[in-house]
Write a protein that holds these residues in place. Sequence first.
Motif, PDB file in Angstrom:
ATOM      1  N   ILE A  30       0.836  -1.207   0.000  1.00  0.00           N
ATOM      2  CA  ILE A  30       0.000   0.000   0.000  1.00  0.00           C
ATOM      3  C   ILE A  30       0.868   1.253   0.000  1.00  0.00           C
ATOM      4  N   ASP A  31       1.872   1.265   0.863  1.00  0.00           N
ATOM      5  CA  ASP A  31       2.744   2.441   0.943  1.00  0.00           C
ATOM      6  C   ASP A  31       3.450   2.717  -0.374  1.00  0.00           C
ATOM      7  N   TYR A  32       4.012   1.673  -0.962  1.00  0.00           N
ATOM      8  CA  TYR A  32       4.736   1.893  -2.212  1.00  0.00           C
ATOM      9  C   TYR A  32       3.795   2.121  -3.388  1.00  0.00           C
ATOM     10  N   GLY A  33       2.556   1.645  -3.280  1.00  0.00           N
ATOM     11  CA  GLY A  33       1.558   1.984  -4.287  1.00  0.00           C
ATOM     12  C   GLY A  33       1.225   3.468  -4.236  1.00  0.00           C
ATOM     13  N   ILE A  34       1.080   3.981  -3.022  1.00  0.00           N
ATOM     14  CA  ILE A  34       0.824   5.416  -2.845  1.00  0.00           C
ATOM     15  C   ILE A  34       1.998   6.237  -3.373  1.00  0.00           C
ATOM     16  N   ILE A  35       3.211   5.788  -3.056  1.00  0.00           N
ATOM     17  CA  ILE A  35       4.410   6.492  -3.526  1.00  0.00           C
ATOM     18  C   ILE A  35       4.466   6.501  -5.054  1.00  0.00           C
ATOM     19  N   TYR A  36       4.156   5.365  -5.679  1.00  0.00           N
ATOM     20  CA  TYR A  36       4.204   5.271  -7.141  1.00  0.00           C
ATOM     21  C   TYR A  36       3.193   6.229  -7.781  1.00  0.00           C
ATOM     22  N   ILE A  37       1.970   6.225  -7.257  1.00  0.00           N
ATOM     23  CA  ILE A  37       0.938   7.107  -7.819  1.00  0.00           C
ATOM     24  C   ILE A  37       1.340   8.574  -7.654  1.00  0.00           C
ATOM     25  N   TYR A  38       1.849   8.897  -6.469  1.00  0.00           N
ATOM     26  CA  TYR A  38       2.296  10.268  -6.235  1.00  0.00           C
ATOM     27  C   TYR A  38       3.390  10.672  -7.225  1.00  0.00           C
ATOM     28  N   LEU A  39       4.381   9.790  -7.410  1.00  0.00           N
ATOM     29  CA  LEU A  39       5.497  10.111  -8.305  1.00  0.00           C
ATOM     30  C   LEU A  39       5.021  10.350  -9.732  1.00  0.00           C
ATOM     31  N   ARG A  40       4.103   9.517 -10.202  1.00  0.00           N
ATOM     32  CA  ARG A  40       3.617   9.663 -11.564  1.00  0.00           C
ATOM     33  C   ARG A  40       2.880  10.988 -11.735  1.00  0.00           C
ATOM     34  N   VAL A  41       2.016  11.326 -10.782  1.00  0.00           N
ATOM     35  CA  VAL A  41       1.240  12.565 -10.877  1.00  0.00           C
ATOM     36  C   VAL A  41       2.147  13.776 -10.729  1.00  0.00           C
ATOM     37  N   ALA A  42       3.018  13.753  -9.694  1.00  0.00           N
ATOM     38  CA  ALA A  42       3.905  14.888  -9.457  1.00  0.00           C
ATOM     39  C   ALA A  42       4.861  15.110 -10.624  1.00  0.00           C
ATOM     40  N   GLN A  43       5.381  14.015 -11.179  1.00  0.00           N
ATOM     41  CA  GLN A  43       6.321  14.141 -12.295  1.00  0.00           C
ATOM     42  C   GLN A  43       5.648  14.763 -13.513  1.00  0.00           C
ATOM     43  N   ARG A  44       4.415  14.349 -13.793  1.00  0.00           N
ATOM     44  CA  ARG A  44       3.709  14.893 -14.954  1.00  0.00           C
ATOM     45  C   ARG A  44       3.418  16.385 -14.771  1.00  0.00           C
ATOM     46  N   PHE A  49       5.032  21.952 -16.222  1.00  0.00           N
ATOM     47  CA  PHE A  49       5.405  23.305 -15.811  1.00  0.00           C
ATOM     48  C   PHE A  49       6.799  23.683 -16.304  1.00  0.00           C
ATOM     49  N   LEU A  50       7.746  22.743 -16.169  1.00  0.00           N
ATOM     50  CA  LEU A  50       9.142  23.058 -16.495  1.00  0.00           C
ATOM     51  C   LEU A  50       9.412  23.127 -17.998  1.00  0.00           C
ATOM     52  N   SER A  51       8.687  22.314 -18.772  1.00  0.00           N
ATOM     53  CA  SER A  51       8.959  22.255 -20.220  1.00  0.00           C
ATOM     54  C   SER A  51       7.906  22.980 -21.042  1.00  0.00           C
ATOM     55  N   GLY A  52       7.111  23.798 -20.390  1.00  0.00           N
ATOM     56  CA  GLY A  52       6.087  24.553 -21.105  1.00  0.00           C
ATOM     57  C   GLY A  52       6.707  25.607 -21.999  1.00  0.00           C
ATOM     58  N   PRO A  53       5.864  26.445 -22.585  1.00  0.00           N
ATOM     59  CA  PRO A  53       6.357  27.512 -23.473  1.00  0.00           C
ATOM     60  C   PRO A  53       7.411  28.372 -22.768  1.00  0.00           C
ATOM     61  N   GLY A  54       8.550  28.494 -23.396  1.00  0.00           N
ATOM     62  CA  GLY A  54       9.622  29.282 -22.816  1.00  0.00           C
ATOM     63  C   GLY A  54      10.397  28.551 -21.735  1.00  0.00           C
ATOM     64  N   GLY A  55      10.103  27.276 -21.547  1.00  0.00           N
ATOM     65  CA  GLY A  55      10.774  26.507 -20.505  1.00  0.00           C
ATOM     66  C   GLY A  55      12.044  25.846 -20.993  1.00  0.00           C
ATOM     67  N   TRP A  66      11.905  14.634 -11.788  1.00  0.00           N
ATOM     68  CA  TRP A  66      12.062  13.435 -10.963  1.00  0.00           C
ATOM     69  C   TRP A  66      12.802  13.756  -9.668  1.00  0.00           C
ATOM     70  N   GLU A  67      13.795  14.629  -9.754  1.00  0.00           N
ATOM     71  CA  GLU A  67      14.548  15.001  -8.556  1.00  0.00           C
ATOM     72  C   GLU A  67      13.655  15.731  -7.548  1.00  0.00           C
ATOM     73  N   ILE A  68      12.870  16.682  -8.026  1.00  0.00           N
ATOM     74  CA  ILE A  68      11.987  17.441  -7.126  1.00  0.00           C
ATOM     75  C   ILE A  68      10.904  16.538  -6.541  1.00  0.00           C
ATOM     76  N   ALA A  69      10.294  15.709  -7.388  1.00  0.00           N
ATOM     77  CA  ALA A  69       9.217  14.820  -6.922  1.00  0.00           C
ATOM     78  C   ALA A  69       9.741  13.786  -5.939  1.00  0.00           C
ATOM     79  N   GLY A  70      11.023  13.430  -6.065  1.00  0.00           N
ATOM     80  CA  GLY A  70      11.567  12.381  -5.209  1.00  0.00           C
ATOM     81  C   GLY A  70      11.880  12.816  -3.793  1.00  0.00           C
ATOM     82  N   ILE A  71      11.989  14.125  -3.565  1.00  0.00           N
ATOM     83  CA  ILE A  71      12.334  14.594  -2.217  1.00  0.00           C
ATOM     84  C   ILE A  71      11.291  14.186  -1.165  1.00  0.00           C
ATOM     85  N   PRO A  72       9.988  14.421  -1.372  1.00  0.00           N
ATOM     86  CA  PRO A  72       8.996  13.978  -0.379  1.00  0.00           C
ATOM     87  C   PRO A  72       9.006  12.463  -0.166  1.00  0.00           C
ATOM     88  N   VAL A  73       9.303  11.706  -1.218  1.00  0.00           N
ATOM     89  CA  VAL A  73       9.348  10.243  -1.097  1.00  0.00           C
ATOM     90  C   VAL A  73      10.442   9.823  -0.129  1.00  0.00           C
TER      91      VAL A  73
END
Length: 243
Positions: A30-44, A49-55, A66-73
Amino acid sequence: MSSIRIPTSFNIDLEFDIPEFHRRFFAWIIDYGIIYIYLRVAQRLLLAFLSGPGGMAYYDAVAIAWEIAGIPVLFYFLSSEIWMNGQSLGKKAMRIRVVNMNGGKPSLGQFIIRWLLRPVDFLMTLCLGGLLSVVFSKYSQRLGDLAAGTILIATNAKAGLEETVFMETAQDYVPQFPQVMRLSDRDLNTVRSLLERAKGSDNFHIAATAAEKIKTVLKIETSLPPFEFLETLLKDYNYISVQ
């Protein structure tokens, strides 16, 4: 479900239920399922945001996302167990909890030690370190628990476990036994665990034995019944300690 008996400083054994392996495993899933879902959503979200127009360039954005999303994990288990009284979301769902060897809430240092050794139990040893330690240790502890002095118990036991020795007292409360301050925090955690277990199992003998032991150590003479005496001690401690 097996159980363990842990001796206390009051010569009374505390009995705890050891969660079955499948409950620990499903909590982990359960814990790692929650972590996986969080990582996928946060990464997207971060990538958009980072690769948008002018990014920035796409591949650079992916790496940073991935680096930013991984800190809370990284701090997920440490923060959740501190804030949720020894439980992560998976542990809460499967009704298991981390406690210290007195049945109380572990200290901040204990939480940090078991968290620091988590890679040794799981990642660095491909889970073999934690698995073998649980199988062969006396109280079914992983390496992090052995080092921290904590155990994993089932929370559906008859007696409830409180987070700490602290409880609210009225402002005009008058302590009856100031000698209680001679007891350590560890002793008070033990008293509370014994009291909760005695109430939950309606076991007068546990309360009576603990009460007599404390009266002898603190040289207290009182006619209060054991349950009332132990509750008064905890209230006295809480009132005096915040003055």
